[in-house]
Design an enzyme around this catalytic site. Structure first.
Site, short mmCIF file in Angstrom:
data_model
loop_
_atom_site.label_atom_id
_atom_site.label_comp_id
_atom_site.label_asym_id
_atom_site.label_seq_id
_atom_site.Cartn_x
_atom_site.Cartn_y
_atom_site.Cartn_z
N HIS A 65 0.84 -1.19 0.00
CA HIS A 65 0.00 0.00 0.00
C HIS A 65 0.87 1.24 0.00
O HIS A 65 2.04 1.19 0.39
CB HIS A 65 -0.93 0.02 1.21
N CYS A 196 2.04 3.52 11.67
CA CYS A 196 2.98 3.04 10.67
C CYS A 196 3.25 4.19 9.70
O CYS A 196 2.56 5.20 9.72
CB CYS A 196 2.44 1.81 9.93
#
Length: 680
Positions: A65, A196
């Site tokens: 992603h 993250c």
């Protein structure tokens, strides 16, 4: 979610054999629907994110992603691989691959939907249904379906399953009869932060995994997800009531000082996904022992506990160096300007506080020189202070600065600052591990830790290690001062090779740290070293720019575009400008860069070029000793590297078909942009 994925974005027989191939196959479906405008540019962003941290999860899931300027609308593609594809998960290949594409400026509503998917991937029933889906339409419907109880996008307060309850039960391994209770008989309370780099998937998966483990253990858990779908802080009351904190993160925890004094477990975000019960058990054990604070990686950087000591040590040291660099830059440039205006005799001028004539250039030069000298006086304390900060967070600052000041007092210099920082940080960490009475926890970070840390650090620096380190520092200074002839040229070759080997990696940082460390106690030899290091670091991007200009047909379209930017990056001493080329063709670009860097480093030392500033590239040429010869050294290295790259790539082109050449250029992964630093 139904707008993000359709059956055209599903491939139930994904034939790719590598993660790059899988990303390309799914991305091509996005391009076909007009959701991605530049396939290669988007794949470069995916590869860059993948380089930061593998996106494979236990259980056969891969979730590549990224955010990208080449994405027009948030999009999700799903592929199912019959043979499995390695995405770096510890338990083996992934058969379920989700490619998540978010625009660079995606709004919170879209990103919260993607975060909902990330949470659902932690549910075994959802994953099992995806493995048995028969048609693309069925799979797309499964993915697009809303969960029964969608979680809020940012703060994840304790849902009914996690509210206060009577003790009992508990997950296996949490201890019979303890049931996660706090000593007062109330449910054990934990606050957690997950994050993250992209803030799309791992952030929310870690939160969901921790919540499931907490529910099984009878622990009351509140999670703050610092992700892309918003950031709502935990309330001060929630934090104050918590018995411990868990940080599962790969970017710094925002406003971490809020959790000061709490027993803390600090790990990478994937640990929060893969072993949540273990983390919660560790948090409870730390609370039972009365431990406070954390053992963070430098400057609140996350990392897995199994990181080797060598990696931690390098990062601690670079934490101090990164904070020291601005002082070196300001002080060095001020001193260099002073010499340019007033000559080298300016170092004997009286204090400008006592004698300053507004119309005399010499007075202004003296002002610059004395200001630069004061900035240089902070180098060693700042180095030591922020090494200790990188190890022990804010409680390490005062002991580190005190240790650095002692190093200056005993003439231990740069090496003394390094050792003082390690001693200070280690002392604070050792005290943090002791069992502390509850009444003292609130004053530990502000009073007790700085007091004990400063006393122990000063004692060891003054009476134990200070004198030997000072002797070693003096020997190093004398050696640098005496560098000449063949010895200087050999050192230039070594430094040039190190600067160009990994382009911002560990070896590059070691060479750069060695150079700016010499500026803390400047002499003729250390100034030569700084000049050689900067010159060599400029070579790789300049050479790539030259090569793409001279023989553009040997490079892909993207590389030719990167080559235009590399002119400026190289001229500015940003050697990372060559990373895209090195990542795409490392066996040709890296050796060629090393040869050119060695040539430039050797010539710079042979020409006796000097430099007081730690950065600046061609923009500080007027402040360099022997500037014309310095430019010749850079030009020679640049031409050498460019020539070798053209030669080696030309030989490759003769052996490959056009299709192979295009595929090699398009599928090459890019490096981790989080590791791209300017010089240091």
């Amino acid at each position: 979610m139904s707008e993000m994925i359709t059956h055209q974005l599903v491939d139930l027989d994904l034939s790719a054999e590598s993660k790059e191939g899988a990303a390309r196959a799914l991305a091509e479906r996005m391009v076909a629907l007009g959701r991605v405008t530049d396939l290669d540019g988007f794949l470069a962003d995916v590869a860059a994110r993948e380089a930061q941290m593998p996106t494979g999860l236990e259980g056969g899931i891969g979730i590549p992603h990224c955010r990208s300027a080449h994405v027009t609308t948030p999009t999700l593609a799903f592929g199912r691989s019959p043979s499995g594809i390695d995405f770096g998960a510890p338990d083996g290949p992934a058969d379920l691959i989700f490619l998540i594409a978010a625009p660079a400026g995606a709004d919170d509503a879209h990103l919260s939907i993607l975060s909902t998917l990330a949470r659902r991937l932690m549910r075994p029933d959802f994953v099992a249904a995806l493995r048995t889906a028969v048609t693309p339409e069925e799979a797309a419907t499964l993915v697009a379906g809303e969960p029964e109880n969608p979680a809020p996008p940012a703060t994840t307060p304790a849902p009914p399953a996690f509210e206060e309850r009577e003790s009992g039960g508990g997950a296996p391994g949490f201890g019979k009869g303890r049931g996660g209770e706090s000593p007062a008989g109330q449910p054990f309370r934990v606050v957690a932060v997950t994050s993250c780099p992209t803030g799309i998937a791992h952030t929310y998966m870690a939160a969901e995994s921790l919540q499931q483990a907490a529910a099984e253990a009878g622990i009351e858990l509140t999670v703050e997800t610092q992700g892309s779908a918003g950031f709502t802080k935990l309330t001060p009351e929630t934090i104050a009531a918590a018995d411990a904190a868990v940080f599962a993160h790969d970017v710094p925890v925002r406003e971490r000082a809020r959790f000061a004094g709490k027993p803390t477990v600090d790990v990478g975000v994937k640990a929060g996904i893969n072993r949540p019960a273990e983390l919660l058990r560790e948090a409870r054990d730390k609370a039972a022992r009365g431990e406070i604070g954390t053992t963070p990686t430098p400057v609140e950087e996350a990392g897995e506990p199994q990181d080797g000591y060598g990696a931690k040590l390098r990062t601690w040291l670079m934490s101090g160096v990164s904070y020291m660099v601005p002082f070196v830059a300001a002080g060095g440039l001020l001193i260099a300007l002073a010499f340019a205006i007033g000559g080298y005799e300016i170092n004997t001028a009286p204090s400008v506080a006592e004698h300053f004539v507004w119309t005399e250039a010499a007075s202004w030069a003296a002002l610059l020189f004395q200001t630069g000298g004061l900035a240089f006086g902070f180098l060693v304390p700042v180095l030591a202070g922020y090494i200790a900060y990188g190890m022990a967070d804010r409680p390490g600052l005062v002991p580190g600065f005190v240790g650095g000041a002692v190093a200056l007092t005993i003439n231990a210099g740069f090496l003394g600052g390094l050792i003082a920082g390690l001693i200070a940080g280690g002392t604070v960490l050792a005290v943090q591990r002791l069992k502390i009475p509850t009444a003292l926890r609130g004053v530990m970070p502000v009073v007790v830790l700085p007091l004990i840390g400063s006393a122990v650090t000063a004692f060891l620096m003054f009476l134990v290690v200070g004198k030997p380190v000072a002797s070693l520092q003096q020997a190093l200074t004398d050696w640098l001062s005496g560098l000449s002839g063949a010895n200087a040229i050999i050192l230039g070759v070594i430094l040039g090779l190190m600067m160009c080997f990994d382009l911002g990696g560990p070896l590059n940082k070691v060479a750069y740290a060695f150079a700016i460390g010499g500026l803390a106690t400047p002499n003729e030899g250390s100034l030569k070293v700084m000049a050689a290091v900067m010159a060599a670091g400029m070579v790789p991007p300049l050479a790539m720019a030259l090569a793409t200009t001279v023989r553009g047909r040997l490079f892909s379209k993207t590389e030719r575009e990167n080559g235009k930017a590399a002119w400026f990056l190289g001229a500015s001493f940003i050697s990372e400008g060559a990373i895209p080329f090195a990542a795409a063709d490392p066996l040709r670009v890296i050796p060629a860069s090393m040869v050119g860097g060695a040539v430039t480093g050797a010539l710079s030392m042979a020409f006796e070029c000097t430099l007081r500033a730690p950065h600046g590239g061609i923009f500080v040429i007027p402040l360099i000793g022997n500037p014309l010869l310095y430019l010749i050294a850079i030009a020679a290295g640049t031409a050498t590297t460019a020539g070798l790259v053209i030669l080696l790539k030309g030989m490759r082109k003769q052996d490959e078909t056009p299709g192979q050449q295009a595929e090699a250029a398009e599928t090459a992964p890019l490096p981790d942009p989080a590791k791209v630093t300017i010089a240091a």
